[in-house]
Design an enzyme around this catalytic site. Structure first.
Site, PDB file in Angstrom:
ATOM      1  N   ASN A 172       0.883  -1.163   0.000  1.00  0.00           N
ATOM      2  CA  ASN A 172       0.000   0.000   0.000  1.00  0.00           C
ATOM      3  C   ASN A 172       0.921   1.213   0.000  1.00  0.00           C
ATOM      4  OD1 ASN A 172      -1.842   2.000   0.491  1.00  0.00           O
ATOM      5  ND2 ASN A 172      -2.697   1.080   2.352  1.00  0.00           N
ATOM      6  N   ILE A 209     -10.675   5.753  13.837  1.00  0.00           N
ATOM      7  CA  ILE A 209     -11.619   6.384  14.764  1.00  0.00           C
ATOM      8  C   ILE A 209     -12.795   5.435  15.051  1.00  0.00           C
ATOM      9  CG2 ILE A 209     -13.190   8.338  15.082  1.00  0.00           C
ATOM     10  CD1 ILE A 209     -11.365   9.965  13.190  1.00  0.00           C
ATOM     11  N   ARG A 225      -8.966  16.884   5.100  1.00  0.00           N
ATOM     12  CA  ARG A 225      -9.773  17.158   3.895  1.00  0.00           C
ATOM     13  C   ARG A 225     -11.143  17.695   4.313  1.00  0.00           C
ATOM     14  NH1 ARG A 225      -9.057  11.244   1.331  1.00  0.00           N
ATOM     15  NH2 ARG A 225      -7.293  10.904   2.716  1.00  0.00           N
ATOM     16  N   HIS A 228     -12.348   3.741  -0.647  1.00  0.00           N
ATOM     17  CA  HIS A 228     -12.331   2.819   0.507  1.00  0.00           C
ATOM     18  C   HIS A 228     -13.056   1.512   0.175  1.00  0.00           C
ATOM     19  CE1 HIS A 228     -11.777   6.494   3.322  1.00  0.00           C
ATOM     20  NE2 HIS A 228     -10.623   5.858   3.225  1.00  0.00           N
ATOM     21  N   GLY A 273      -8.579   9.294   6.492  1.00  0.00           N
ATOM     22  CA  GLY A 273      -9.558   9.532   5.432  1.00  0.00           C
ATOM     23  C   GLY A 273     -10.842   8.864   5.903  1.00  0.00           C
ATOM     24  N   ARG A 278      -2.482  -1.989  -3.598  1.00  0.00           N
ATOM     25  CA  ARG A 278      -3.649  -1.136  -3.472  1.00  0.00           C
ATOM     26  C   ARG A 278      -3.507  -0.019  -4.501  1.00  0.00           C
ATOM     27  NH1 ARG A 278      -5.668   2.033   1.840  1.00  0.00           N
ATOM     28  NH2 ARG A 278      -7.692   2.550   0.999  1.00  0.00           N
ATOM     29  N   GLU A 280      -7.982  -4.190   4.917  1.00  0.00           N
ATOM     30  CA  GLU A 280      -7.851  -3.967   3.471  1.00  0.00           C
ATOM     31  C   GLU A 280      -6.747  -4.840   2.875  1.00  0.00           C
ATOM     32  OE1 GLU A 280      -7.730  -0.028   4.975  1.00  0.00           O
ATOM     33  OE2 GLU A 280      -8.743   0.750   3.203  1.00  0.00           O
ATOM     34  N   HIS A 286     -16.462   4.143   7.624  1.00  0.00           N
ATOM     35  CA  HIS A 286     -15.006   3.960   7.659  1.00  0.00           C
ATOM     36  C   HIS A 286     -14.430   5.301   8.109  1.00  0.00           C
ATOM     37  CE1 HIS A 286     -11.056   2.444   5.954  1.00  0.00           C
ATOM     38  NE2 HIS A 286     -10.828   3.733   6.126  1.00  0.00           N
ATOM     39  N   LEU A 287     -14.097   5.391   9.401  1.00  0.00           N
ATOM     40  CA  LEU A 287     -13.669   6.676   9.965  1.00  0.00           C
ATOM     41  C   LEU A 287     -12.204   6.586  10.363  1.00  0.00           C
ATOM     42  CD1 LEU A 287     -16.782   7.217  12.302  1.00  0.00           C
ATOM     43  CD2 LEU A 287     -16.516   7.895   9.899  1.00  0.00           C
ATOM     44  N   GLY A 288     -11.339   7.119   9.518  1.00  0.00           N
ATOM     45  CA  GLY A 288      -9.898   7.085   9.816  1.00  0.00           C
ATOM     46  C   GLY A 288      -9.320   8.455   9.540  1.00  0.00           C
ATOM     47  N   GLU A 341     -12.956   2.221  14.994  1.00  0.00           N
ATOM     48  CA  GLU A 341     -12.625   1.045  15.810  1.00  0.00           C
ATOM     49  C   GLU A 341     -12.239   1.419  17.238  1.00  0.00           C
ATOM     50  OE1 GLU A 341      -9.638  -1.281  13.690  1.00  0.00           O
ATOM     51  OE2 GLU A 341     -10.763  -0.967  11.834  1.00  0.00           O
ATOM     52  N   HIS A 342     -11.656   2.635  17.406  1.00  0.00           N
ATOM     53  CA  HIS A 342     -11.049   2.934  18.716  1.00  0.00           C
ATOM     54  C   HIS A 342     -11.707   4.043  19.515  1.00  0.00           C
ATOM     55  CE1 HIS A 342      -7.944   0.186  17.589  1.00  0.00           C
ATOM     56  NE2 HIS A 342      -7.664   0.869  16.502  1.00  0.00           N
TER      57      HIS A 342
END
Ligand code: ADP
Length: 396
Positions: free
Chosen positions: A9, A329, A241, A181, A212, A93, A379, A208-210, A331-332
């Protein structure tokens, strides 16, 4: 000798890698790591499956190192391992597959040339994703390479979900909503039946909160709509962003602030989102730990916009059965999940605070009409699966 698939990646300044052992049809994660600071002060780190550090190296000078140096060093590292590895394929990726690539594909020179043409659609990611493919094609032409796309999963969306209301001539040039994603969403869709079989057959929104961030509506395993559009700057506010923006703002920046395309790009990709609003940090951990009102507002705006998008994605499926949180974010961060779930009470989400604090997997009460989940994404495993399938002649 262990047969391995290497998953890469590659970004502008770092390459993350993961190595999977192949035993028949089984893929076993063996080693993961990354090389950072490719053009400044490169550093390499690798760990085994238990998290024990098995490799570490730093270089003082980044000049001349770059992607080429990183790939060469990774080869050296693999050859130095006592276990004895035989590299059977490399999975990459690749952020953009455009209109043509709706599934993973062999990265032949002809395919790479086509993918190069998509650079204007993802200028900050695509060139760096392709760099290792070209390097390996030269140094290891014997090893098959497979490109796995972040857009591919979304190509199944209904036409209306992919279209902008622009003149047809512009749409025909490929100016449409692609969504990103996709490898993460596809992975979640693949494991959801284990957690929530009914929802997996029904309607799920995955957040999907990371660094990005995006969200995706998935119905019976198929992407129905997503918050990211033509580029990965659309949708939710992210670390740096801006997400959704009235296109009139771009015109204003050009006309009134005399900003050119590069200056606007820098603003909307690198100076906005959590960082821009808070003036403090792009890291949600820092914002949540801060008393600064701007930091609080940045986190509030983030969850507000998630709530708005959730309503929109639910509308795209005429309702939802499950809500899934994933990535850094998602997951944690229990506090962010809690705010999102509380705001989604109107849709039938009833949070179980203790389960949420414990990290799930199920974080909604038994009585909740819509179940809520924390499911770690993977991923790299999805890329390894695609690579394996393409090798076996069954692209998926
Ligand atoms: P990427 O999009 O780069 O793959 P990740 O999915 O790894 O990013 O997410 C990284 C982000 O997750 C960090 O920038 C940080 O804001 C956030 N994050 C990680 N752990 C926590 C936590 N415990 N609480 C809040 N945010 C977190």
């Amino acid at each position: 000798m262990t047969d391995i698939i290497l998953v890469l990646n590659a970004g502008s300044s770092s390459i993350k890698f993961r190595i999977f052992g192949m035993a028949g049809n089984e893929l076993a994660p063996l080693i993961h790591g990354q090389i950072e600071g490719l053009y400044t002060a490169p550093s390499f780190v690798a760990a085994d499956q238990e998290g024990a550090r098995i490799g570490e190296k730093k270089w003082s000078e980044g000049a001349g190192f770059g992607h080429q140096g990183a790939i060469e060093y990774l080869g050296e590292f693999l050859r130095s391992r006592r276990e004895g590895y035989r590299l059977v394929a490399v999975g990459h990726r690749v952020v953009h597959g455009g209109l043509e690539f709706s599934q993973a594909t062999r990265a032949t020179p002809e395919v790479v040339d086509k993918l190069e043409k998509l650079v204007p659609l993802a200028p900050l990611h695509q060139p760096h994703n392709l760099a290792p493919i070209r390097i390996l094609a030269k140094s290891r032409p014997d090893v098959p390479q497979v490109a796995c796309f972040d857009t591919a999963f979304h190509r199944a969306q209904p036409e209306a979900a992919q279209a902008f209301a622009l003149p047809a001539a512009i749409t025909e040039r490929g100016v449409r909503r692609y969504g990103f994603h996709g490898l993460s969403y596809e992975y979640i869709a693949s494991v959801l039946p284990r957690f929530a079989p009914l929802a997996a057959a029904g309607r799920t929104v995955v957040a999907h909160l990371g660094n990005g961030s995006s969200m995706c509506a998935i119905q019976a395993g198929r992407s129905m709509a997503s918050t990211m559009g033509f580029t990965a700057v659309d949708g939710l506010p992210m670390g740096t962003r801006c997400g959704n923006l009235d296109p009139g703002v771009i015109l204003y920046l050009m006309d009134e602030l005399k900003m050119d395309a590069r200056a606007i790009e820098n603003t909307i990709y690198k100076q906005s989102g959590l960082l821009g609003v808070s003036g403090l940090s792009s890291d949600m951990r820092v914002l949540l730990a801060s008393d600064d009102p701007h930091a609080r507002f940045a986190a509030e705006l983030f969850t507000y916009r998630i709530g708005r998008e959730l309503g929109s994605l639910a509308a795209a499926m005429q309702g939802i059965d499950a809500l899934v949180f994933t990535a850094g974010i998602g997951e944690h961060s229990a506090p962010i999940r809690e705010r999102v779930c509380r705001d989604a009470a109107w849709l039938g989400v009833e949070l179980d605070p203790a389960a949420n604090a414990g990290g799930g997997p199920r974080i909604s009460t038994d009585a909740s009409k819509v179940s809520a989940w924390v499911i770690p994404t993977d991923e790299e495993l999805m890329i390894a699966r695609h690579t394996h399938a393409v090798l076996a002649g069954h692209p998926s």
